[in-house]
Design a protein around this motif. Structure first.
Motif, PDB file in Angstrom:
ATOM      1  N   MET A   1       0.845  -1.198   0.000  1.00  0.00           N
ATOM      2  CA  MET A   1       0.000   0.000   0.000  1.00  0.00           C
ATOM      3  C   MET A   1       0.877   1.243   0.000  1.00  0.00           C
ATOM      4  SD  MET A   1      -2.843   1.218   2.829  1.00  0.00           S
ATOM      5  CE  MET A   1      -3.659   2.795   2.662  1.00  0.00           C
ATOM      6  N   THR A 206      -3.001   2.680   7.822  1.00  0.00           N
ATOM      7  CA  THR A 206      -1.817   2.475   6.993  1.00  0.00           C
ATOM      8  C   THR A 206      -0.749   1.787   7.839  1.00  0.00           C
ATOM      9  OG1 THR A 206      -0.129   3.605   5.647  1.00  0.00           O
ATOM     10  CG2 THR A 206      -1.117   4.883   7.466  1.00  0.00           C
ATOM     11  N   SER A 208       1.866  -0.361   7.546  1.00  0.00           N
ATOM     12  CA  SER A 208       3.306  -0.397   7.268  1.00  0.00           C
ATOM     13  C   SER A 208       3.946   0.974   7.458  1.00  0.00           C
ATOM     14  CB  SER A 208       3.563  -0.906   5.851  1.00  0.00           C
ATOM     15  OG  SER A 208       3.141  -2.254   5.723  1.00  0.00           O
ATOM     16  N   LEU A 269       0.970  -6.190   7.020  1.00  0.00           N
ATOM     17  CA  LEU A 269       2.159  -5.423   6.687  1.00  0.00           C
ATOM     18  C   LEU A 269       2.716  -5.855   5.334  1.00  0.00           C
ATOM     19  CD1 LEU A 269       4.034  -5.521  10.123  1.00  0.00           C
ATOM     20  CD2 LEU A 269       2.705  -3.614   9.185  1.00  0.00           C
ATOM     21  N   ASP A 270       3.214  -4.893   4.577  1.00  0.00           N
ATOM     22  CA  ASP A 270       3.910  -5.240   3.342  1.00  0.00           C
ATOM     23  C   ASP A 270       5.380  -5.525   3.682  1.00  0.00           C
ATOM     24  OD1 ASP A 270       5.140  -2.764   3.704  1.00  0.00           O
ATOM     25  OD2 ASP A 270       3.953  -1.752   2.163  1.00  0.00           O
ATOM     26  N   ASP A 271       6.204  -5.722   2.663  1.00  0.00           N
ATOM     27  CA  ASP A 271       7.600  -6.076   2.907  1.00  0.00           C
ATOM     28  C   ASP A 271       8.327  -5.001   3.716  1.00  0.00           C
ATOM     29  OD1 ASP A 271       7.210  -8.397   1.533  1.00  0.00           O
ATOM     30  OD2 ASP A 271       8.137  -7.701  -0.338  1.00  0.00           O
ATOM     31  N   GLU A 272       8.048  -3.739   3.391  1.00  0.00           N
ATOM     32  CA  GLU A 272       8.704  -2.652   4.133  1.00  0.00           C
ATOM     33  C   GLU A 272       8.220  -2.609   5.575  1.00  0.00           C
ATOM     34  OE1 GLU A 272      11.218  -0.595   3.293  1.00  0.00           O
ATOM     35  OE2 GLU A 272      11.380  -1.958   1.584  1.00  0.00           O
ATOM     36  N   GLU A 274       7.169  -5.207   7.349  1.00  0.00           N
ATOM     37  CA  GLU A 274       7.801  -6.334   8.046  1.00  0.00           C
ATOM     38  C   GLU A 274       9.260  -6.018   8.365  1.00  0.00           C
ATOM     39  OE1 GLU A 274       6.470  -8.787   9.351  1.00  0.00           O
ATOM     40  OE2 GLU A 274       4.616  -9.268   8.278  1.00  0.00           O
TER      41      GLU A 274
END
Length: 318
Positions: A1, A206, A208, A269-272, A274
């Motif tokens: 996102m 939001t 992340s 959570l997206d990769d960033e 995490e």
């Protein structure tokens, strides 16, 4: 996102801000600073023909004087804090209303603590005034933090301030000072709850982006009083006394807020995000280890001091 910009965040979080502003107004208790100052103990200083300050006039221990000075000078830099909060939140809507309410409530703290210290001659008034001038001339600069970073920072900072006030009150061993600082700490707790709830809503909005803000503020956390003259030395003294140290910061500030926000169970959570959480976990673990080392060194030092005192006493009695 994709991350939201400040304007989008202000708009999206405004209903939460309004709800929590109303909650705060309902929970906050009116109190009068003048009721917490023992005015009958006051007398003139040198300029008006009275007695200049001397250390034996203070009822406070050296560490209590240091802690109260740090707490007061931190509170007293309110113009800088107002500027920073207003820059992030703006003057409009519930955000602006909160800024004004928060500033008005924070203003009472410095007035009341200063009046108490001057009336009771608790600290050197000339040293205090010079430190006030230096602190306010330096001012506080958040480094142009993004909105979510501001909200995360003040969540930790307000809780830290509450704990510092409460612990300082106990260390004064002076009932009026403790009563005053308990009252101030209640305000700080309500302020913390407001900011904590904003971050909770931001994690849902939001996750992340908010995780990154929380991580950055835990990793880089520094009390706003760090600009006070001699703060490093005074902070060490307060830590050695157990008023505010790394163990307190880990156990009573960082850990409870992260638990309240459900950081370790948070999904979506997206990769960033995490990556930010992994960094946060490592930072908290490092803080825990550093706190344990500090407590061990403090205990070792206390044991050595006690042994020397016992040896000296035996020599005297022998």
């Amino acid at each position: 996102m994709a991350s939201l910009d400040s304007a989008q965040l202000l708009a999206a979080l405004e209903p939460t801000v309004e709800e929590n502003l109303n909650r705060h107004l309902g929970a906050a208790q009116e109190w009068m600073p003048h009721e917490y100052v023992p005015w009958s103990l006051g007398r003139d200083f040198k300029e008006l023909g009275g007695e200049p300050w001397s250390v034996e006039q203070s009822r406070l221990s050296p560490i209590a004087r240091t802690a109260l000075e740090v707490n007061l000078l931190t509170e007293d830099n309110l113009p800088s804090y107002h500027r920073e909060i207003e820059r992030a939140f703006g003057r409009d809507s519930a955000w602006g209303a909160w800024v004004n309410r928060w500033t008005a409530e924070e203003g009472r703290h410095a007035f009341c603590i200063r009046d108490y210290l001057l009336v009771t001659r608790g600290v050197d008034p000339e040293e205090l005034e010079r430190a006030r001038m230096d602190t306010m001339e330096t001012g506080y600069d958040s480094g142009d933090k993004p909105l979510l970073n501001v909200c995360a920072y003040v969540s930790f900072q307000e809780l830290a301030t509450r704990v510092s006030h409460r612990n300082t009150g106990r260390f004064t061993e002076e009932p009026i000072a403790e009563k005053l600082l308990i009252r101030v700490a209640k305000d700080e707790n309500l302020h913390m709850i407001f900011y904590r709830n904003i971050i909770q809503a931001a994690l849902e909005l939001t996750p992340s982006q908010t995780m990154r803000a929380i991580t950055d503020e835990v990793v880089n956390f520094q009390m706003p009083g760090a600009i006070i003259p001699g703060f490093g030395r005074k902070a060490v003294q307060m830590a050695m006394a157990g008023i505010y140290d790394l163990r307190i910061h880990h156990d009573d500030i960082v850990t409870p807020l992260l638990r309240q926000w459900g950081i370790w169970e948070l999904e979506g959570l997206d990769d960033e995000g995490e990556k930010a959480r992994d960094e946060l976990a490592a930072a908290v673990a490092a803080l825990d280890e550093e706190a344990s080392r500090f407590v061990a060194r403090r205990e070792e030092r206390a044991a050595k001091l006690a042994a020397r005192q016992e040896a000296s006493a035996q020599q005297v009695t022998g």
